[in-house]
Design a protein around this motif. Structure first.
Motif, short mmCIF file in Angstrom:
data_model
loop_
_atom_site.label_atom_id
_atom_site.label_comp_id
_atom_site.label_asym_id
_atom_site.label_seq_id
_atom_site.Cartn_x
_atom_site.Cartn_y
_atom_site.Cartn_z
N UNK A 29 0.82 98.54 26.72
CA UNK A 29 0.96 97.47 27.21
C UNK A 29 1.03 97.38 28.65
N UNK A 30 0.39 96.30 29.38
CA UNK A 30 0.23 96.24 30.74
C UNK A 30 0.95 94.94 31.12
N UNK A 31 1.48 94.74 32.43
CA UNK A 31 1.82 93.56 33.08
C UNK A 31 1.01 92.84 33.82
N UNK A 33 -1.29 93.50 25.65
CA UNK A 33 -1.60 94.43 25.01
C UNK A 33 -3.03 94.84 25.11
N UNK A 34 -3.21 96.24 25.18
CA UNK A 34 -4.41 96.62 25.39
C UNK A 34 -5.03 97.01 23.82
N UNK A 35 -6.22 96.78 23.55
CA UNK A 35 -6.81 96.78 22.07
C UNK A 35 -8.30 97.42 22.50
N UNK A 41 -4.73 91.31 24.85
CA UNK A 41 -4.42 90.24 24.26
C UNK A 41 -3.06 89.85 24.61
N UNK A 42 -2.60 88.63 24.46
CA UNK A 42 -1.49 88.14 24.96
C UNK A 42 -1.09 87.08 23.74
N UNK A 67 -12.13 88.80 27.73
CA UNK A 67 -13.34 89.21 27.18
C UNK A 67 -13.25 90.61 26.85
N UNK A 68 -14.27 90.99 25.84
CA UNK A 68 -14.45 92.50 25.63
C UNK A 68 -15.44 92.99 26.67
#
Length: 61
Positions: free
Chosen positions: A8-10, A19-21, A31-32, A42-43
C-alpha cells in the motif's frame, strides 16, 4: 526499491491510499477504492512504476 504486489502507498498530495498490483503480463498499476467507486492508474512497466511511486507516494504499513 523493490515492488511488491499488494503493498500500500499513500499519495502525498491527496493523502489517498492506493494498492500496488501486478497483472499477468508483469505490468504494474495502483488501484484505489473509495466511495465513488474503483479506480486504477495506467498500467506501466516495473521501472516506470518505481519512478512514479518515488515521485509522489510514500509506503504505508
Amino acid at each position: 526499491m523493490r515492488l511488491r504486489n499488494g503493498d500500500f502507498y499513500t499519495n502525498v498530495f491527496t493523502n489517498k491510499l492506493y494498492r500496488l498490483n501486478e497483472d499477468g503480463d508483469s505490468n504494474w498499476y495502483l488501484s484505489l477504492r473509495d466511495e465513488e467507486g474503483y479506480h486504477e492508474t495506467e498500467k506501466i512497466s516495473g521501472r516506470d512504476m518505481i519512478r512514479f511511486v518515488e515521485g509522489g507516494y510514500k509506503k504505508s504499513k
